[in-house]
Motif scaffolding. Structure first.
Motif, PDB file in Angstrom:
ATOM      1  N   ALA A 220      31.835  64.262  25.146  1.00 19.55           N
ATOM      2  CA  ALA A 220      31.554  64.643  26.533  1.00 19.55           C
ATOM      3  C   ALA A 220      32.582  64.013  27.462  1.00 19.55           C
ATOM      4  O   ALA A 220      33.189  64.677  28.308  1.00 19.55           O
ATOM      5  N   ILE A 221      32.789  62.708  27.289  1.00 22.62           N
ATOM      6  CA  ILE A 221      33.654  61.952  28.203  1.00 22.62           C
ATOM      7  C   ILE A 221      35.103  62.409  28.117  1.00 22.62           C
ATOM      8  O   ILE A 221      35.788  62.551  29.125  1.00 22.62           O
ATOM      9  N   GLU A 222      35.594  62.643  26.898  1.00 18.04           N
ATOM     10  CA  GLU A 222      37.019  62.938  26.737  1.00 18.04           C
ATOM     11  C   GLU A 222      37.327  64.440  26.703  1.00 18.04           C
ATOM     12  O   GLU A 222      38.395  64.864  27.125  1.00 18.04           O
ATOM     13  N   SER A 223      36.405  65.233  26.156  1.00 16.66           N
ATOM     14  CA  SER A 223      36.730  66.647  25.951  1.00 16.66           C
ATOM     15  C   SER A 223      36.000  67.571  26.923  1.00 16.66           C
ATOM     16  O   SER A 223      36.541  68.614  27.312  1.00 16.66           O
ATOM     17  N   ALA A 224      34.765  67.232  27.319  1.00 18.27           N
ATOM     18  CA  ALA A 224      34.010  68.125  28.204  1.00 18.27           C
ATOM     19  C   ALA A 224      34.303  67.847  29.680  1.00 18.27           C
ATOM     20  O   ALA A 224      33.874  68.600  30.543  1.00 18.27           O
ATOM     21  N   ASN A 225      35.036  66.789  29.959  1.00 15.10           N
ATOM     22  CA  ASN A 225      35.422  66.498  31.348  1.00 15.10           C
ATOM     23  C   ASN A 225      36.806  67.098  31.596  1.00 15.10           C
ATOM     24  O   ASN A 225      37.788  66.659  30.996  1.00 15.10           O
ATOM     25  N   PRO A 226      36.897  68.099  32.494  1.00 15.10           N
ATOM     26  CA  PRO A 226      38.180  68.793  32.669  1.00 15.10           C
ATOM     27  C   PRO A 226      39.278  67.914  33.275  1.00 15.10           C
ATOM     28  O   PRO A 226      40.453  68.270  33.212  1.00 15.10           O
ATOM     29  N   PHE A 227      38.897  66.771  33.844  1.00 13.06           N
ATOM     30  CA  PHE A 227      39.902  65.900  34.460  1.00 13.06           C
ATOM     31  C   PHE A 227      40.332  64.767  33.528  1.00 13.06           C
ATOM     32  O   PHE A 227      41.197  63.967  33.890  1.00 13.06           O
ATOM     33  N   ALA A 228      39.752  64.700  32.338  1.00 10.09           N
ATOM     34  CA  ALA A 228      40.044  63.564  31.450  1.00 10.09           C
ATOM     35  C   ALA A 228      41.426  63.681  30.801  1.00 10.09           C
ATOM     36  O   ALA A 228      42.146  62.678  30.683  1.00 10.09           O
ATOM     37  N   ALA A 229      41.813  64.888  30.395  1.00  7.94           N
ATOM     38  CA  ALA A 229      43.098  65.034  29.692  1.00  7.94           C
ATOM     39  C   ALA A 229      44.280  64.608  30.572  1.00  7.94           C
ATOM     40  O   ALA A 229      45.154  63.866  30.108  1.00  7.94           O
ATOM     41  N   PRO A 230      44.357  65.030  31.857  1.00  7.41           N
ATOM     42  CA  PRO A 230      45.474  64.570  32.690  1.00  7.41           C
ATOM     43  C   PRO A 230      45.500  63.048  32.877  1.00  7.41           C
ATOM     44  O   PRO A 230      46.583  62.459  32.950  1.00  7.41           O
ATOM     45  N   VAL A 231      44.330  62.429  32.948  1.00  5.80           N
ATOM     46  CA  VAL A 231      44.293  60.959  33.084  1.00  5.80           C
ATOM     47  C   VAL A 231      44.838  60.309  31.813  1.00  5.80           C
ATOM     48  O   VAL A 231      45.637  59.372  31.870  1.00  5.80           O
ATOM     49  N   ARG A 232      44.428  60.856  30.645  1.00  8.58           N
ATOM     50  CA  ARG A 232      44.945  60.302  29.384  1.00  8.58           C
ATOM     51  C   ARG A 232      46.458  60.469  29.297  1.00  8.58           C
ATOM     52  O   ARG A 232      47.173  59.569  28.862  1.00  8.58           O
ATOM     53  N   THR A 233      46.940  61.639  29.729  1.00  6.18           N
ATOM     54  CA  THR A 233      48.389  61.900  29.684  1.00  6.18           C
ATOM     55  C   THR A 233      49.136  60.908  30.562  1.00  6.18           C
ATOM     56  O   THR A 233      50.179  60.373  30.171  1.00  6.18           O
ATOM     57  N   GLU A 234      48.586  60.649  31.754  1.00  7.00           N
ATOM     58  CA  GLU A 234      49.251  59.711  32.667  1.00  7.00           C
ATOM     59  C   GLU A 234      49.296  58.310  32.045  1.00  7.00           C
ATOM     60  O   GLU A 234      50.346  57.646  32.070  1.00  7.00           O
ATOM     61  N   PHE A 235      48.187  57.886  31.473  1.00  6.00           N
ATOM     62  CA  PHE A 235      48.123  56.560  30.850  1.00  6.00           C
ATOM     63  C   PHE A 235      49.124  56.455  29.694  1.00  6.00           C
ATOM     64  O   PHE A 235      49.888  55.499  29.584  1.00  6.00           O
ATOM     65  N   LEU A 236      49.113  57.488  28.847  1.00  4.84           N
ATOM     66  CA  LEU A 236      50.007  57.523  27.691  1.00  4.84           C
ATOM     67  C   LEU A 236      51.472  57.472  28.121  1.00  4.84           C
ATOM     68  O   LEU A 236      52.290  56.746  27.535  1.00  4.84           O
ATOM     69  N   THR A 237      51.817  58.235  29.151  1.00  4.20           N
ATOM     70  CA  THR A 237      53.188  58.254  29.657  1.00  4.20           C
ATOM     71  C   THR A 237      53.590  56.878  30.181  1.00  4.20           C
ATOM     72  O   THR A 237      54.692  56.391  29.908  1.00  4.20           O
ATOM     73  N   LEU A 238      52.680  56.249  30.929  1.00  5.67           N
ATOM     74  CA  LEU A 238      52.987  54.928  31.487  1.00  5.67           C
ATOM     75  C   LEU A 238      53.152  53.884  30.384  1.00  5.67           C
ATOM     76  O   LEU A 238      54.066  53.060  30.433  1.00  5.67           O
ATOM     77  N   VAL A 239      52.278  53.925  29.382  1.00  5.86           N
ATOM     78  CA  VAL A 239      52.388  52.968  28.272  1.00  5.86           C
ATOM     79  C   VAL A 239      53.715  53.170  27.536  1.00  5.86           C
ATOM     80  O   VAL A 239      54.406  52.204  27.190  1.00  5.86           O
ATOM     81  N   ALA A 240      54.090  54.446  27.325  1.00  2.29           N
ATOM     82  CA  ALA A 240      55.350  54.738  26.625  1.00  2.29           C
ATOM     83  C   ALA A 240      56.545  54.248  27.448  1.00  2.29           C
ATOM     84  O   ALA A 240      57.492  53.673  26.896  1.00  2.29           O
ATOM     85  N   GLU A 241      56.501  54.469  28.762  1.00  6.64           N
ATOM     86  CA  GLU A 241      57.598  54.008  29.634  1.00  6.64           C
ATOM     87  C   GLU A 241      57.708  52.486  29.615  1.00  6.64           C
ATOM     88  O   GLU A 241      58.804  51.924  29.536  1.00  6.64           O
ATOM     89  N   LEU A 242      56.553  51.829  29.712  1.00  6.12           N
ATOM     90  CA  LEU A 242      56.558  50.359  29.686  1.00  6.12           C
ATOM     91  C   LEU A 242      57.104  49.854  28.355  1.00  6.12           C
ATOM     92  O   LEU A 242      57.956  48.959  28.318  1.00  6.12           O
ATOM     93  N   ASP A 243      56.642  50.455  27.253  1.00  8.21           N
ATOM     94  CA  ASP A 243      57.104  50.047  25.923  1.00  8.21           C
ATOM     95  C   ASP A 243      58.614  50.204  25.825  1.00  8.21           C
ATOM     96  O   ASP A 243      59.317  49.316  25.337  1.00  8.21           O
ATOM     97  N   HIS A 244      59.109  51.339  26.312  1.00 11.63           N
ATOM     98  CA  HIS A 244      60.545  51.601  26.286  1.00 11.63           C
ATOM     99  C   HIS A 244      61.296  50.521  27.072  1.00 11.63           C
ATOM    100  O   HIS A 244      62.311  49.990  26.612  1.00 11.63           O
ATOM    101  N   GLY A 245      60.776  50.196  28.249  1.00 15.02           N
ATOM    102  CA  GLY A 245      61.407  49.171  29.082  1.00 15.02           C
ATOM    103  C   GLY A 245      61.401  47.801  28.411  1.00 15.02           C
ATOM    104  O   GLY A 245      62.405  47.083  28.417  1.00 15.02           O
ATOM    105  N   PHE A 246      60.280  47.436  27.797  1.00 13.36           N
ATOM    106  CA  PHE A 246      60.178  46.117  27.157  1.00 13.36           C
ATOM    107  C   PHE A 246      61.080  46.027  25.929  1.00 13.36           C
ATOM    108  O   PHE A 246      61.585  44.959  25.598  1.00 13.36           O
TER     109      PHE A 246
END
Lengths: 250, 250
Positions: A220-246
């Motif tokens: 329900a939280i991750e798949s039935a919420n239409p706004f959850a996927a964009p939030v996950r994408t943003e988090f994933l992108t930020l973590v990847a950018e930070l990892d790249h920087g570090f």
């Protein structure tokens, strides 16, 4: 506005982890008729609660739907023949847009509809539910008003009146991120417990509180919420950018 | 083993956020001579602490290096001419392999070396340091023994005796993940504060506790720890897999 529910009993459809929590906290205030086809004979019920037929549970003047979102349309069709005119049907799902749409589409116009989302679960309610939050969304009729008053006055909850869309937008971050991080940490296997910092201890407590939620809640939280996927994408992108920087040459 | 330090004073090289915390907690027990070239005239110092020259601070029988890892080699070269035979030099960095190697390479064999990592900071120590943890690594000589006894008996810390490698392996997860998640959450901008769950509140507390750490601390934790990059990669991979699963067609 009365802070007493004018209902004479409530029907609880679904007796999973969350149904049990509802029965435990509502049955002291209002007789509770439980129907769950998966309920084994002899299941221990709280005082004031009785296992019963679908027809009897759905015939109460307050009917609470406590099943996974994926099973809600079928449940609505099943209860419809038994619903009394003027009854109130409420769901308790972790998203609010989908259940609101399902209930509006499948439940007859002679019942009122309220969406609720208790912002706590079996783990976080271990110390009691007083002071915990619950989101309440009016969907059809005004039954949310006495329900909100009851939740405040008798259960000591902090009621957040909101809309299904506003709820789902906030929950996409609040629950979507928390469960995503908790699931990832759980999959990392045994994590350090000796040489820990206060902030890591808090992170582990947060993960521990939600990682045992049943799969239906996570879906329900991750798949039935239409706004959850964009939030996950943003988090994933930020973590990847930070990892790249570090990891960069710096 | 005595729980009293046999030192007559200690020199504190570096007066950043962490140097201040050290001075505040150690100066009540032992006169503190501070040297930091960046220290503005008239900076308020705790009782028992005095700003002084490099030569005088480095001439104490206990010398604490409290600068970013990147500046530690230069600091070691600078203090060397002033170090007394038999003195103890300790660092307080968030990683232990790199400082241990730097101190062994740059500091004369007539001083003992101890690596320490207080597993708390200005935020998490706000309520006091009693019961907090500190990692202590013997590097050269046996000075870690009276130091560990003092930290336990006089400061009430929980001492974890470990090696630089074992420390860095655990810290890669404990601090590497916490800071990575905290930095990502901070970059997501204003996050919900109204419709929150207990687990999300804990996650935010964890992030709040570390997100204002200075850049040098973050660099040490994420870039100077050789085990941090693989931990970040594992977390990133798991989050991506989970996201894929949640977004998929079931």
């Amino acid at each position: 506005m009365s802070c007493h529910l004018t209902f004479s009993s409530f029907g609880l459809l679904g007796f999973g982890a969350f149904g049990r929590l509802i029965a435990a906290h509502l049955a002291p205030h209002l007789p509770c008729l439980i129907h769950d086809p998966a309920l084994p004979d002899g299941t221990a019920l709280p005082p004031g609660a009785t296992a019963t037929s679908l027809a009897e549970a759905a015939g109460c003047d307050l009917v609470i739907l406590a099943m996974p979102v994926a099973e809600m349309a079928a449940a609505c069709r099943a209860v419809t023949p038994h619903l009394r005119p003027g009854a109130v049907v409420a769901d308790v799902g972790s998203v609010k847009l989908a259940p609101a749409a399902i209930m509006q589409a499948h439940l007859p116009s002679h019942v009122a509809l309220v969406g609720t989302h208790p912002l706590f679960g079996p783990q976080s309610a271990k110390g009691g539910i007083g002071g915990r939050k619950i989101a309440v969304c009016p969907i059809r009729g005004k039954a949310h008003l006495p329900i909100a008053a009851f939740l405040r006055a008798r259960l000591g909850l902090r009621v957040i009146l909101t809309t299904p869309e506003a709820h789902d937008r906030e929950a996409a971050t609040v629950q979507g991120l928390t469960h995503l991080i908790a699931q990832a940490l759980t999959r990392m296997g045994p994590l350090p417990s000796r040489m820990t910092t206060a902030s890591f201890d808090l992170l582990m407590q947060a993960a521990e509180m939600v990682r045992q939620d049943p799969p239906g809640v996570l879906a329900a939280i991750e798949s039935a919420n239409p706004f959850a996927a964009p939030v996950r994408t943003e988090f994933l992108t930020l973590v990847a950018e930070l990892d790249h920087g570090f990891s960069g040459p710096d």
